[in-house]
Design a protein around this motif. Sequence first.
Motif, short mmCIF file in Angstrom:
data_model
loop_
_atom_site.label_atom_id
_atom_site.label_comp_id
_atom_site.label_asym_id
_atom_site.label_seq_id
_atom_site.Cartn_x
_atom_site.Cartn_y
_atom_site.Cartn_z
N ALA A 74 -15.85 25.33 18.38
CA ALA A 74 -15.47 25.39 16.97
C ALA A 74 -15.41 24.00 16.35
N ILE A 75 -14.92 23.03 17.11
CA ILE A 75 -14.82 21.66 16.60
C ILE A 75 -16.21 21.06 16.46
N ALA A 76 -17.09 21.32 17.41
CA ALA A 76 -18.47 20.84 17.29
C ALA A 76 -19.15 21.48 16.08
N ALA A 77 -18.93 22.78 15.89
CA ALA A 77 -19.54 23.48 14.75
C ALA A 77 -19.01 22.97 13.42
N PRO A 102 -28.79 21.91 22.36
CA PRO A 102 -27.89 22.21 21.24
C PRO A 102 -28.46 23.19 20.22
N SER A 103 -29.78 23.36 20.18
CA SER A 103 -30.38 24.25 19.18
C SER A 103 -30.32 25.71 19.60
N ILE A 104 -29.87 25.99 20.83
CA ILE A 104 -29.84 27.37 21.32
C ILE A 104 -28.96 28.24 20.43
N ARG A 105 -27.83 27.68 19.96
CA ARG A 105 -26.87 28.46 19.16
C ARG A 105 -27.13 28.35 17.67
N THR A 106 -28.28 27.89 17.28
CA THR A 106 -28.59 27.75 15.85
C THR A 106 -29.66 28.77 15.46
N SER A 107 -29.92 28.83 14.18
CA SER A 107 -30.96 29.72 13.67
C SER A 107 -32.27 28.97 13.44
N MET A 152 -28.51 16.04 17.48
CA MET A 152 -29.38 17.19 17.18
C MET A 152 -28.76 18.11 16.12
N ASN A 153 -27.48 18.35 16.21
CA ASN A 153 -26.82 19.25 15.25
C ASN A 153 -26.29 18.52 14.01
N ASP A 154 -26.69 17.25 13.86
CA ASP A 154 -26.39 16.48 12.65
C ASP A 154 -24.90 16.42 12.33
N PRO A 155 -24.06 15.98 13.28
CA PRO A 155 -22.61 15.92 13.01
C PRO A 155 -22.28 14.87 11.96
#
Length: 236
Positions: A74-77, A102-107, A152-155
């Motif tokens: 949740a914190i990463a998201a 990290p892209s596994i849980r993305t759309s 990768m997830n652009d934090p």
Amino acid sequence: MAILEIDRLEKRFGGNVVLDGVSLNVEPGQVQGVIGPNGAGKTTLFNVINGIYTASGGHVRFKGKEITNKSVHAIAAAGIGRTFQVARVFNEMTLLENMLVPSIRTSWTRAASLKRAHELLEMARLDHLTHQAAIEISGGQKKLLEFARTMMNDPDLILLDEPFNGISPALIEVLIELVQALNADGKTFLLISHEMPHVGELCDTVWVLSAGSNIATGTPEQVRADPAVIEAYLGH
């Protein structure tokens, strides 16, 4: 408004108090540092911020929202990325495969994920190793890979735990350039380091911990000259 607010944060392991009312604010668009002698509670602070440990008291707020004791996912998201003192990579995977995890849980589409992965590997100067197994690269290159994968997830906020420890001067320069380039793009960083020259080069503000408590804050020059900081590192 601060992007990250730490308010009287506490962490106890049984009777051992590791964080004793730590408070700090990280301003958006800055690079800030956390320093202190061994055992000061620096890594524990990061572990509470990103959900590995639960807080015993106090609050963590990100972008004005309470994230205290939320899950790591949740914190990463929410937009907080993290690297570790010893890089955590998948040794049997190639660098590209590591980047795609990290892209596994993305759309995202696979094409979009591949494009971003290749761009970040190039930025980290690892593109010549794209299809090499992570076990075959150096410790310093693994740190760069972990850093690139974190992006990768652009934090919005990136926590860097001893990013310069145990890597070559050439790779340190690459890492510093990466942080500076991403910071110029608007990314916010909070880093732990014992390497004061690099802290001085990168950080706008430095927070000093000793025995789990704040003892000083200011510019790198100010904290280096602070008698409480000198005593914490060198003793009476």
